[in-house]
Design a protein around this motif. Structure first.
Motif, short mmCIF file in Angstrom:
data_model
loop_
_atom_site.label_atom_id
_atom_site.label_comp_id
_atom_site.label_asym_id
_atom_site.label_seq_id
_atom_site.Cartn_x
_atom_site.Cartn_y
_atom_site.Cartn_z
N MET A 36 144.43 11.34 -70.54
CA MET A 36 144.44 11.81 -69.46
C MET A 36 145.97 11.27 -68.91
O MET A 36 146.43 11.91 -68.20
CB MET A 36 143.44 11.43 -68.35
CG MET A 36 142.14 12.22 -68.58
SD MET A 36 142.40 13.86 -68.09
CE MET A 36 142.22 14.60 -69.76
N THR A 37 146.25 10.03 -69.10
CA THR A 37 147.57 9.64 -68.64
C THR A 37 148.84 10.25 -69.38
O THR A 37 149.63 10.97 -68.61
CB THR A 37 147.73 8.23 -68.86
OG1 THR A 37 146.99 7.48 -68.20
CG2 THR A 37 149.17 7.54 -68.47
N LEU A 38 148.44 10.50 -70.65
CA LEU A 38 149.53 11.25 -71.26
C LEU A 38 149.59 12.78 -71.14
O LEU A 38 150.73 13.35 -70.81
CB LEU A 38 149.41 11.18 -72.94
CG LEU A 38 150.28 11.81 -73.89
CD1 LEU A 38 151.60 10.81 -73.59
CD2 LEU A 38 149.95 11.53 -75.36
N LEU A 39 148.16 13.32 -70.75
CA LEU A 39 148.29 14.82 -70.11
C LEU A 39 148.96 14.88 -69.00
O LEU A 39 149.65 15.90 -68.66
CB LEU A 39 146.74 15.25 -70.23
CG LEU A 39 146.67 16.50 -69.64
CD1 LEU A 39 147.16 17.63 -70.69
CD2 LEU A 39 145.14 16.90 -69.54
N LEU A 40 148.90 13.89 -67.97
CA LEU A 40 149.34 14.07 -66.65
C LEU A 40 150.93 13.84 -66.59
O LEU A 40 151.54 14.78 -65.97
CB LEU A 40 148.79 12.80 -65.65
CG LEU A 40 147.51 13.02 -65.12
CD1 LEU A 40 147.07 11.74 -64.42
CD2 LEU A 40 147.35 14.17 -64.37
N MET A 41 151.25 13.12 -67.74
CA MET A 41 152.89 12.99 -67.81
C MET A 41 153.34 14.16 -68.48
O MET A 41 154.52 14.49 -67.96
CB MET A 41 153.05 11.80 -68.61
CG MET A 41 152.88 10.44 -68.12
SD MET A 41 152.66 9.17 -69.36
CE MET A 41 154.48 8.90 -69.79
N LEU A 42 152.82 14.92 -69.46
CA LEU A 42 153.44 16.07 -69.86
C LEU A 42 153.36 17.34 -68.80
O LEU A 42 154.33 17.95 -68.87
CB LEU A 42 152.35 16.49 -71.22
CG LEU A 42 152.61 15.49 -72.30
CD1 LEU A 42 151.45 15.95 -73.51
CD2 LEU A 42 154.15 15.73 -72.94
N GLU A 43 152.50 17.23 -68.12
CA GLU A 43 152.15 18.31 -67.13
C GLU A 43 153.30 18.22 -66.04
O GLU A 43 153.93 19.13 -65.64
CB GLU A 43 150.85 18.48 -66.51
CG GLU A 43 149.76 18.97 -67.44
CD GLU A 43 148.39 18.83 -66.73
OE1 GLU A 43 148.13 18.43 -65.85
OE2 GLU A 43 147.33 19.49 -67.66
N PHE A 44 153.44 16.88 -65.96
CA PHE A 44 154.55 16.53 -64.79
C PHE A 44 155.89 17.17 -65.03
O PHE A 44 156.54 17.73 -64.59
CB PHE A 44 154.73 15.20 -64.45
CG PHE A 44 155.80 14.78 -63.54
CD1 PHE A 44 155.68 14.97 -62.11
CD2 PHE A 44 156.93 14.13 -64.00
CE1 PHE A 44 156.76 14.65 -61.41
CE2 PHE A 44 157.74 13.70 -63.36
CZ PHE A 44 158.03 13.98 -61.97
N PHE A 45 156.32 16.78 -66.34
CA PHE A 45 157.61 17.32 -66.97
C PHE A 45 157.74 18.80 -67.13
O PHE A 45 158.68 19.17 -66.74
CB PHE A 45 157.82 16.70 -68.12
CG PHE A 45 158.04 15.00 -68.25
CD1 PHE A 45 159.18 14.43 -67.43
CD2 PHE A 45 157.41 14.05 -68.69
CE1 PHE A 45 159.36 13.32 -67.46
CE2 PHE A 45 157.60 12.77 -68.56
CZ PHE A 45 158.57 12.39 -67.76
N GLU A 46 156.52 19.50 -67.43
CA GLU A 46 156.69 20.86 -67.74
C GLU A 46 156.53 21.59 -66.49
O GLU A 46 157.37 22.37 -66.21
CB GLU A 46 155.13 21.38 -68.57
CG GLU A 46 155.28 20.97 -70.02
CD GLU A 46 154.07 21.19 -70.61
OE1 GLU A 46 153.02 21.71 -69.96
OE2 GLU A 46 154.11 21.12 -71.82
N ASP A 47 155.70 20.89 -65.49
CA ASP A 47 155.88 21.66 -64.18
C ASP A 47 157.09 21.54 -63.36
O ASP A 47 157.49 22.48 -62.78
CB ASP A 47 154.55 21.10 -63.27
CG ASP A 47 153.30 21.42 -63.56
OD1 ASP A 47 153.18 22.50 -64.39
OD2 ASP A 47 152.22 20.82 -63.50
N ASN A 48 157.74 20.42 -63.48
CA ASN A 48 159.00 20.25 -62.83
C ASN A 48 160.33 20.62 -63.52
O ASN A 48 161.26 20.53 -62.78
CB ASN A 48 159.14 18.91 -62.18
CG ASN A 48 158.06 18.53 -61.18
OD1 ASN A 48 157.98 18.89 -60.08
ND2 ASN A 48 157.27 17.17 -61.68
N GLY A 49 160.10 21.00 -64.72
CA GLY A 49 160.98 21.54 -65.53
C GLY A 49 162.27 20.51 -65.70
O GLY A 49 163.32 20.84 -65.85
#
Length: 129
Positions: A36-49
């Motif tokens: 979940m931590t890794l997923l949150l990190m990936l989504e953060f980078f993708e969402d914020n571009g």
């Protein structure tokens, strides 16, 4: 177990020991599983571009200071506009409206005219009647 991911199988990822230790301590800080931590990190980078290789720039305090500076600049511009443009324009408009307003004049009545006539005219009127 992670909600929504209960039936997924695990896959292994190879990490260096120092990176794995750092990642484990970060997972404990977030109180999330490693997945979940890794997923949150990936989504953060993708969402914020943004890319993890890029820096985020100045800290929030610096950004806040810049924003306050710009607000003060905008306020100064607005005050200057009010002084140099709005107030003089309003004063000109008021002076125009004051001049164009009709002045109140007394109505001319016959009684007042007769009283204001010179005495000679009044005497002539008396003699004719």
């Amino acid at each position: 177990m992670d909600k929504g991911y209960e039936k997924e199988r695990f896959e292994s990822v190879s990490l260096k020991i120092s990176v794995a230790k750092k990642f484990n301590s970060y997972c404990r800080k977030l109180s999330k599983s490693k997945s979940m931590t890794l997923l949150l990190m990936l989504e953060f980078f993708e969402d914020n571009g943004i890319s993890p290789a890029e820096t985020m720039g100045p800290k929030m305090q610096t950004l806040e200071h810049l924003i306050k500076k710009r607000f003060n600049g905008v306020i100064a511009i607005l005050k200057d506009m009010e002084k140099s443009q709005t107030k003089p324009t309003v004063a000109m408009m008021q002076s125009l409206f004051e001049e164009s307003a009709p002045k109140k004049q007394n109505l001319i009545l016959e009684k007042k005219n007769a009283e204001k006539d010179p005495p000679k005219y009044q005497e002539r009127n008396k003699q004719e009647t």
